[in-house]
Design a protein around this motif. Structure first.
Motif, PDB file in Angstrom:
ATOM      1  N   ASP A  24       6.733  -3.816 -14.203  1.00 19.50           N
ATOM      2  CA  ASP A  24       7.094  -3.276 -12.905  1.00 19.50           C
ATOM      3  C   ASP A  24       8.487  -3.726 -12.504  1.00 19.50           C
ATOM      4  O   ASP A  24       9.128  -4.508 -13.205  1.00 19.50           O
ATOM      5  CB  ASP A  24       6.102  -3.754 -11.840  1.00 19.50           C
ATOM      6  CG  ASP A  24       5.027  -2.727 -11.559  1.00 19.50           C
ATOM      7  OD1 ASP A  24       5.298  -1.528 -11.644  1.00 19.50           O
ATOM      8  OD2 ASP A  24       3.896  -3.147 -11.242  1.00 19.50           O
ATOM      9  N   HIS A  65      12.761  -2.915  -1.659  1.00 18.93           N
ATOM     10  CA  HIS A  65      11.389  -2.995  -1.157  1.00 18.93           C
ATOM     11  C   HIS A  65      11.267  -4.274  -0.347  1.00 18.93           C
ATOM     12  O   HIS A  65      11.535  -5.360  -0.862  1.00 18.93           O
ATOM     13  CB  HIS A  65      10.374  -2.989  -2.307  1.00 18.93           C
ATOM     14  CG  HIS A  65       8.959  -3.026  -1.825  1.00 18.93           C
ATOM     15  ND1 HIS A  65       8.231  -4.184  -1.772  1.00 18.93           N
ATOM     16  CD2 HIS A  65       8.148  -2.053  -1.342  1.00 18.93           C
ATOM     17  CE1 HIS A  65       7.030  -3.923  -1.299  1.00 18.93           C
ATOM     18  NE2 HIS A  65       6.960  -2.634  -1.024  1.00 18.93           N
ATOM     19  N   HIS A  83      12.159   8.067  -7.289  1.00 17.36           N
ATOM     20  CA  HIS A  83      10.932   7.271  -7.190  1.00 17.36           C
ATOM     21  C   HIS A  83      10.195   7.506  -5.882  1.00 17.36           C
ATOM     22  O   HIS A  83      10.815   7.701  -4.841  1.00 17.36           O
ATOM     23  CB  HIS A  83      11.255   5.769  -7.268  1.00 17.36           C
ATOM     24  CG  HIS A  83      11.898   5.370  -8.532  1.00 17.36           C
ATOM     25  ND1 HIS A  83      13.252   5.148  -8.626  1.00 17.36           N
ATOM     26  CD2 HIS A  83      11.398   5.166  -9.766  1.00 17.36           C
ATOM     27  CE1 HIS A  83      13.549   4.802  -9.875  1.00 17.36           C
ATOM     28  NE2 HIS A  83      12.436   4.809 -10.579  1.00 17.36           N
ATOM     29  N   CYS A  86       5.564   2.654  -2.717  1.00 16.19           N
ATOM     30  CA  CYS A  86       4.591   2.273  -1.696  1.00 16.19           C
ATOM     31  C   CYS A  86       5.156   1.105  -0.884  1.00 16.19           C
ATOM     32  O   CYS A  86       5.532   0.072  -1.442  1.00 16.19           O
ATOM     33  CB  CYS A  86       3.251   1.893  -2.328  1.00 16.19           C
ATOM     34  SG  CYS A  86       2.024   1.420  -1.067  1.00 16.19           S
ATOM     35  N   CYS A  89       2.160  -2.062  -1.245  1.00 15.27           N
ATOM     36  CA  CYS A  89       1.934  -2.823  -2.486  1.00 15.27           C
ATOM     37  C   CYS A  89       3.118  -2.783  -3.447  1.00 15.27           C
ATOM     38  O   CYS A  89       3.157  -3.532  -4.416  1.00 15.27           O
ATOM     39  CB  CYS A  89       0.689  -2.301  -3.202  1.00 15.27           C
ATOM     40  SG  CYS A  89       0.872  -0.642  -3.911  1.00 15.27           S
ATOM     41  N   ARG A  91       3.928  -0.296  -5.427  1.00 18.12           N
ATOM     42  CA  ARG A  91       3.720   0.614  -6.559  1.00 18.12           C
ATOM     43  C   ARG A  91       4.834   1.655  -6.559  1.00 18.12           C
ATOM     44  O   ARG A  91       5.219   2.175  -5.525  1.00 18.12           O
ATOM     45  CB  ARG A  91       2.364   1.304  -6.440  1.00 18.12           C
ATOM     46  CG  ARG A  91       2.108   2.289  -7.548  1.00 18.12           C
ATOM     47  CD  ARG A  91       0.708   2.884  -7.455  1.00 18.12           C
ATOM     48  NE  ARG A  91       0.589   3.942  -8.420  1.00 18.12           N
ATOM     49  CZ  ARG A  91       0.070   5.118  -8.165  1.00 18.12           C
ATOM     50  NH1 ARG A  91      -0.433   5.386  -6.957  1.00 18.12           N
ATOM     51  NH2 ARG A  91       0.010   6.042  -9.096  1.00 18.12           N
ATOM     52  N   THR A  92       5.354   1.930  -7.740  1.00 19.28           N
ATOM     53  CA  THR A  92       6.470   2.860  -7.870  1.00 19.28           C
ATOM     54  C   THR A  92       6.137   3.907  -8.925  1.00 19.28           C
ATOM     55  O   THR A  92       5.644   3.574 -10.001  1.00 19.28           O
ATOM     56  CB  THR A  92       7.745   2.107  -8.286  1.00 19.28           C
ATOM     57  OG1 THR A  92       7.970   1.054  -7.346  1.00 19.28           O
ATOM     58  CG2 THR A  92       8.955   3.010  -8.289  1.00 19.28           C
ATOM     59  N   VAL A  93       6.395   5.161  -8.589  1.00 23.37           N
ATOM     60  CA  VAL A  93       6.132   6.268  -9.488  1.00 23.37           C
ATOM     61  C   VAL A  93       7.428   7.046  -9.680  1.00 23.37           C
ATOM     62  O   VAL A  93       8.106   7.370  -8.701  1.00 23.37           O
ATOM     63  CB  VAL A  93       5.042   7.209  -8.910  1.00 23.37           C
ATOM     64  CG1 VAL A  93       4.821   8.408  -9.812  1.00 23.37           C
ATOM     65  CG2 VAL A  93       3.756   6.454  -8.660  1.00 23.37           C
ATOM     66  N   CYS A 125       0.815   4.545  -0.951  1.00 21.24           N
ATOM     67  CA  CYS A 125       0.080   5.140  -2.069  1.00 21.24           C
ATOM     68  C   CYS A 125      -1.357   5.406  -1.623  1.00 21.24           C
ATOM     69  O   CYS A 125      -1.796   4.922  -0.578  1.00 21.24           O
ATOM     70  CB  CYS A 125       0.120   4.232  -3.289  1.00 21.24           C
ATOM     71  SG  CYS A 125      -0.826   2.705  -3.135  1.00 21.24           S
ATOM     72  N   ASP A 127      -4.191   4.269  -2.777  1.00 23.17           N
ATOM     73  CA  ASP A 127      -5.010   3.060  -2.672  1.00 23.17           C
ATOM     74  C   ASP A 127      -4.768   2.333  -1.363  1.00 23.17           C
ATOM     75  O   ASP A 127      -5.709   1.868  -0.697  1.00 23.17           O
ATOM     76  CB  ASP A 127      -4.741   2.109  -3.845  1.00 23.17           C
ATOM     77  CG  ASP A 127      -5.261   2.637  -5.175  1.00 23.17           C
ATOM     78  OD1 ASP A 127      -6.096   3.571  -5.166  1.00 23.17           O
ATOM     79  OD2 ASP A 127      -4.832   2.110  -6.218  1.00 23.17           O
ATOM     80  N   CYS A 128      -3.504   2.220  -0.958  1.00 20.73           N
ATOM     81  CA  CYS A 128      -3.185   1.508   0.283  1.00 20.73           C
ATOM     82  C   CYS A 128      -3.610   2.318   1.511  1.00 20.73           C
ATOM     83  O   CYS A 128      -4.001   1.738   2.532  1.00 20.73           O
ATOM     84  CB  CYS A 128      -1.697   1.175   0.338  1.00 20.73           C
ATOM     85  SG  CYS A 128      -1.243  -0.123  -0.847  1.00 20.73           S
TER      86      CYS A 128
END
Length: 135
Positions: A24, A65, A83, A86, A89, A91-93, A125, A127-128
């Motif tokens: 990550d 971040h 990108h 989130c 958390c 998270r990066t996509v 994201c 999940d969050c």
């Protein structure tokens, strides 16, 4: 790794190898800790310099971040991408950029010419979003 006009050094190699081991995005401070814990005694200022040089040469992506710059060798290295990040958390996509014509037309409408750009989209994201809110 491309390092056109830069010379190869032990520090640069150590930073590059430590980055390759990361899944990550990582901060300079965290990478410094990883390097020193593994026996590569490199100063924090040197880690910052190497990360900056690698980013400027196009070998790393850099995002913000939580007020901290984070770096990663992206899977899409050398291909233009953006990108989703989130805010909770981290998270990066990686996402495909919109049609380049859109950016040029927006810039032209305001009298700009585009020499470069970056785009990070921040939010939560799935999940969050689904996580219960702590009181």
């Amino acid at each position: 790794m491309t390092t056109s006009a830069s010379r190869k050094t032990r520090q640069k190699d150590a930073v590059w190898q430590a980055l390759r081991a990361q899944d990550d995005f990582v901060s300079a401070q965290d990478l410094y800790t990883v390097l020193n814990d593994s026996g590569s005694h490199i100063g924090l200022a040197t880690v910052y310099r190497q990360l900056s040089a690698l980013h400027l040469s196009g070998n790393l992506d850099c995002i913000e971040h939580g007020g901290v710059r984070l770096y990663r060798i992206c899977a899409a290295q050398r291909r233009h991408h953006h990108h989703l990040v989130c805010e909770s958390c981290g998270r990066t996509v990686e996402i495909t950029p919109p049609d380049g014509g859109w950016l040029d037309s927006v810039a032209q409408a305001y009298g700009f010419t585009v020499s470069s750009h970056t785009l990070e989209v921040y939010g939560l994201c799935g999940d969050c979003q689904a996580a219960p809110v702590e009181q």
